[in-house]
Scaffold this motif. Structure first.
Motif, short mmCIF file in Angstrom:
data_model
loop_
_atom_site.label_atom_id
_atom_site.label_comp_id
_atom_site.label_asym_id
_atom_site.label_seq_id
_atom_site.Cartn_x
_atom_site.Cartn_y
_atom_site.Cartn_z
N VAL A 202 12.23 -6.21 -13.23
CA VAL A 202 12.79 -6.46 -14.43
C VAL A 202 12.66 -7.89 -14.69
CG1 VAL A 202 14.70 -6.47 -15.97
CG2 VAL A 202 14.40 -4.72 -14.43
N VAL A 203 11.74 -8.24 -15.83
CA VAL A 203 11.56 -9.58 -16.29
C VAL A 203 12.29 -9.38 -17.67
CG1 VAL A 203 9.92 -11.11 -17.01
CG2 VAL A 203 9.31 -9.32 -15.24
N ASN A 204 13.56 -9.90 -17.65
CA ASN A 204 14.34 -9.95 -18.92
C ASN A 204 15.55 -11.13 -18.71
OD1 ASN A 204 16.14 -9.38 -21.02
ND2 ASN A 204 14.76 -7.41 -21.33
N ALA A 205 15.32 -12.25 -19.02
CA ALA A 205 16.24 -13.19 -19.02
C ALA A 205 16.24 -14.01 -20.23
CB ALA A 205 16.01 -14.02 -17.82
N ASP A 206 15.04 -14.94 -20.44
CA ASP A 206 14.93 -15.66 -21.61
C ASP A 206 15.31 -14.93 -23.01
OD1 ASP A 206 13.81 -18.25 -20.72
OD2 ASP A 206 12.02 -17.41 -20.41
N THR A 207 15.08 -13.98 -23.23
CA THR A 207 15.60 -13.19 -24.41
C THR A 207 17.05 -13.37 -24.54
OG1 THR A 207 13.53 -11.65 -24.37
CG2 THR A 207 15.39 -10.93 -25.61
N MET A 208 17.86 -13.04 -23.60
CA MET A 208 19.26 -13.09 -23.63
C MET A 208 20.03 -14.48 -23.52
SD MET A 208 19.80 -9.56 -21.40
CE MET A 208 19.39 -10.24 -19.90
N ALA B 122 0.83 -1.08 0.02
CA ALA B 122 0.03 0.08 -0.06
C ALA B 122 0.75 1.29 -0.03
CB ALA B 122 -1.02 -0.09 1.11
N GLY B 123 0.51 2.17 -0.74
CA GLY B 123 1.13 3.42 -0.87
C GLY B 123 2.37 3.33 -1.87
N LEU B 124 2.80 2.24 -2.36
CA LEU B 124 4.12 2.13 -3.25
C LEU B 124 3.75 2.03 -4.55
CD1 LEU B 124 6.13 -0.72 -1.30
CD2 LEU B 124 6.12 1.67 -1.18
N THR B 125 4.62 2.87 -5.52
CA THR B 125 4.49 2.65 -6.92
C THR B 125 5.53 1.52 -7.58
OG1 THR B 125 3.53 4.96 -7.12
CG2 THR B 125 4.59 4.06 -9.14
N VAL B 126 5.14 0.74 -8.41
CA VAL B 126 5.72 -0.28 -8.87
C VAL B 126 5.96 0.08 -10.37
CG1 VAL B 126 6.38 -2.82 -9.19
CG2 VAL B 126 5.16 -1.72 -7.19
N LEU B 127 6.96 -0.06 -11.12
CA LEU B 127 7.11 -0.18 -12.33
C LEU B 127 7.75 -1.55 -12.86
CD1 LEU B 127 7.71 1.31 -15.24
CD2 LEU B 127 10.20 1.87 -14.42
N ILE B 128 7.00 -2.14 -13.85
CA ILE B 128 7.67 -3.40 -14.40
C ILE B 128 7.92 -3.23 -15.76
CG2 ILE B 128 6.78 -5.83 -14.62
CD1 ILE B 128 4.59 -5.39 -12.78
N ILE B 129 9.12 -3.68 -16.09
CA ILE B 129 9.56 -3.67 -17.69
C ILE B 129 9.99 -4.97 -17.95
CG2 ILE B 129 10.34 -1.31 -17.48
CD1 ILE B 129 13.32 -2.07 -17.38
N GLY B 130 9.95 -5.43 -19.07
CA GLY B 130 10.30 -6.88 -19.52
C GLY B 130 10.16 -7.30 -20.95
N ASP B 131 10.39 -8.47 -21.33
CA ASP B 131 10.50 -8.78 -22.34
C ASP B 131 9.34 -9.38 -23.17
OD1 ASP B 131 10.56 -11.27 -21.21
OD2 ASP B 131 12.68 -11.60 -21.41
N SER B 132 9.07 -10.54 -23.82
CA SER B 132 7.96 -11.05 -24.49
C SER B 132 6.93 -11.38 -23.33
CB SER B 132 8.12 -12.31 -25.50
OG SER B 132 8.94 -13.23 -24.63
N HIS B 133 7.37 -11.92 -22.10
CA HIS B 133 6.69 -12.19 -21.12
C HIS B 133 5.63 -11.10 -20.76
CE1 HIS B 133 8.40 -16.12 -20.74
NE2 HIS B 133 9.66 -15.70 -20.56
#
Length: 219
Positions: A98-104, A6-17
């Motif tokens: 960060v969701v970025n692993a399979d791509t690399m 609660a009260g937090l802002t989350v930024l998600i960035i990622g690849d095809s997933h």
């Protein structure tokens, strides 16, 4: 509903997933919203981690989702990363996921390209450090072997082990502890069915609200 975020802002960035409805841009995003966070998600299929530091065109589509809005799929020139520093300035997150692993992971290549992966990861983690934001990095899940991406359990494990060593200051989330090999069915070896993405999203959400991550977040 848990109010741990609660009260937090989350930024998600990622690849095809993070680039297709019912993938993590739906399930993980919803899970974190249900835990009380305000969530902004951006996905760009096929891009490596360092390509989030500058605007980079996606070769296979992208998606954006803002707070409780719908998933907006992007194609053509609109399917691109938004520079990390710009995202931080715009949304002022307390936590970056960060969701970025399979791509690399280079499943079709005989060896894991560690130097290139380190360069890509380091570009993004430098951005994390410079912005002083808490971060978690989600490693590759098992998936299933074969398919058009030639994913193998051995390479997925090798990638996960290597990523765990190089993503600091991000906290590493080991997706391979969340299921058994082949437990979550896939459509192509790498991308899960809706039930798999629901399980993965929930497991990532639970990892984020564990003390190891919560204690790193500035409120």
């Amino acid at each position: 509903m848990s109010a741990l975020l609660a009260g937090l802002t989350v930024l998600i960035i990622g690849d095809s997933h993070m680039s297709t409805p019912d993938y993590l841009i739906t399930t993980l995003h919803d899970d974190l919203m249900n835990k009380g966070a305000v969530v902004y998600s951006f996905g760009a299929c096929g891009v490596a981690a360092g390509e989030w530091m500058v605007k980079t065109q996606s070769s296979c589509g992208g998606a954006v989702r803002l707070k409780d809005g719908p998933v907006e799929q992007k194609t053509g020139p609109e399917a691109a990363t938004r520079p990390f520093n710009e995202l931080i300035k715009t949304y002022k997150p307390n936590l970056v996921v960060v969701v970025n692993a399979d791509t690399m992971a280079a499943y079709t290549q005989p060896e894991l390209p560690k130097t290139w992966i380190w360069q890509q990861v380091s570009r993004l983690t430098k951005g994390v450090k410079n912005n002083g934001v808490a971060c978690v990095w989600v490693g590759p899940a098992w998936g299933t072997e074969g398919g058009p991406f030639n994913k193998t359990y051995a390479r997925a494990k090798e990638m996960s082990t290597y990523m765990a060593d190089i993503v600091a200051p991000c906290t590493y989330i080991d997706s391979q502890t969340m299921s058994k090999q082949g437990e979550w069915s896939t459509t192509d070896g790498q991308h899960f069915t809706s039930s798999g993405y629901k399980s993965w999203g929930s497991a990532i959400g639970n990892a984020i609200v564990a003390p190891a991550v919560l204690n790193t977040i500035k409120r």
